[in-house]
Design a protein around this motif. Sequence first.
Motif, mmCIF file in Angstrom:
data_model
loop_
_atom_site.group_PDB
_atom_site.id
_atom_site.type_symbol
_atom_site.label_atom_id
_atom_site.label_comp_id
_atom_site.label_asym_id
_atom_site.label_seq_id
_atom_site.Cartn_x
_atom_site.Cartn_y
_atom_site.Cartn_z
ATOM 1 N N VAL A 99 0.842 -1.194 0.000
ATOM 2 C CA VAL A 99 0.000 0.000 0.000
ATOM 3 C C VAL A 99 0.879 1.247 0.000
ATOM 4 O O VAL A 99 1.708 1.435 0.893
ATOM 5 N N ALA A 127 -2.752 4.838 6.578
ATOM 6 C CA ALA A 127 -1.510 4.077 6.668
ATOM 7 C C ALA A 127 -1.450 3.260 7.961
ATOM 8 O O ALA A 127 -1.089 2.074 7.953
ATOM 9 N N ALA A 158 -4.012 0.384 7.860
ATOM 10 C CA ALA A 158 -3.568 -0.671 6.948
ATOM 11 C C ALA A 158 -2.440 -1.481 7.579
ATOM 12 O O ALA A 158 -2.402 -2.713 7.482
ATOM 13 N N LYS A 198 -0.710 -4.973 6.545
ATOM 14 C CA LYS A 198 -0.208 -4.564 5.237
ATOM 15 C C LYS A 198 1.151 -3.869 5.360
ATOM 16 O O LYS A 198 1.441 -3.199 6.349
ATOM 17 N N VAL A 246 3.279 -0.843 4.293
ATOM 18 C CA VAL A 246 2.797 0.488 3.926
ATOM 19 C C VAL A 246 3.957 1.468 3.784
ATOM 20 O O VAL A 246 4.892 1.481 4.589
ATOM 21 N N VAL A 303 5.730 1.618 9.446
ATOM 22 C CA VAL A 303 5.300 2.334 8.245
ATOM 23 C C VAL A 303 6.462 3.202 7.782
ATOM 24 O O VAL A 303 6.966 4.041 8.541
ATOM 25 N N ALA A 307 -8.496 1.790 4.117
ATOM 26 C CA ALA A 307 -7.573 0.748 4.571
ATOM 27 C C ALA A 307 -8.313 -0.559 4.835
ATOM 28 O O ALA A 307 -7.824 -1.645 4.492
#
Length: 419
Positions: free
Chosen positions: A9, A22, A25, A30, A32, A110, A329
């Motif tokens: 992502v 973010a 997610a 995920k 990110v 992230v 997300a």
Amino acid sequence: MADIIETEVAVLGGGPGGYTAAFRAADLGKQVVIIERNPSIGGVCLHWGCIPSKHLLHAAEVIQEARAAESSGIRFGEPQIDIEKLRASKDRVVSTLAKGAEGLAKARKVRVITGEGKFLGSRTLQLSTGDQVRFEYCIIAAGSRSIELPMIPRDDPRVWDSTDALELKNIPKHLVILGGGIIGLEMAEVYHALGSKITVVEMTDQIIPAADADLVKPLMKEMKARYEGIYLGTKVTEVKPLKRALKVMLEGGKAPEYLEADALLVSVGRRANGDLLDLERAGLEHDRQGVITVDDFLRTDVKHIFAVGDVTGAPMLAHRAAYQGRVAAEVIAGLPSSYAPMTIPSVAYTHPEVAWMGLTEKEAKQQGIACTKGTVPWQASGRALSAGKQNGVTKVLFDKKTGRVIGAGIAGYQAGELL
């Protein structure tokens, strides 16, 4: 050499919509990456909008409350304002929150990349650093920018946008504010409390045009008593930079031919940044205002590309952006989520505050919904009278057929909290 960064992502923009998307997610497993053009995430809201303005508005409220206490027999001396300390305290609050956001990103692993991003294709972003980001999904959270007017000389340091006003470089003797919306009127509160004479120029026939006329009446009453002038149905035709002042030429309403201003705050709205992203390379479009169209799942016409926040249009509010970011997300993660809010509240942190949610009377009429209205003036409220806050009103709108509540509004002290 330029790097090619691959991620599940990619989030283009690190404001309230972007970082909320973010973080959500990442919490859902995920990988990110956030691409943010400024040195730290937080966006306009944190650095040049909601947070610094609320800090300065709090200072203005303290000053106003101290002055108002005299009518109850409590007298304080005239406030001594240390503008350097006030600016430093504002910057300290912003810095603290920015570091907090960076810490949350780090804790979730992230990755934050500083730079501007534009689409190179439907799966690739080209960064201003020379690097490229390839993604499975992209969330566009590129925000908005202040609208500039062609007749306004932006190269003159006495011409401000909202960011300039929040920098608190000086307190002008006479501040003219072009635009009677929320941002302009909040800055009027701050600078009036700090000692500026204020004149507001608004092109439409009322301040805060999005709200109903009866809801802005208590604020208009206060403004008329405090400010040099409020000119409705008036536009600025030209701004002439003179050595001693800015000569602001006016047309319409009951306005004079011109005003002389030590500073001019241009606050006539914001434009979505969709036109800055090379969307066509990804197979996307934006409208004339830079807005990207999305569905109830925040998907664009390219189904693996989502958009949230100001770039999706009005209302351009941080809490709306954050909610959209969370939904985007969750949809990417396969959860049964959608963006279908029953209402989005709006608040003007003026004195008194003006807050509303759901449909306004104007919107109900436009949609052909017959409604009834219940209204309570605060002059009838013992709590308001005892606090010296009787200049206010509460109203609720009901669908005439079903009796269902379809809208509500409050003007008065701490209206936002009450709503």
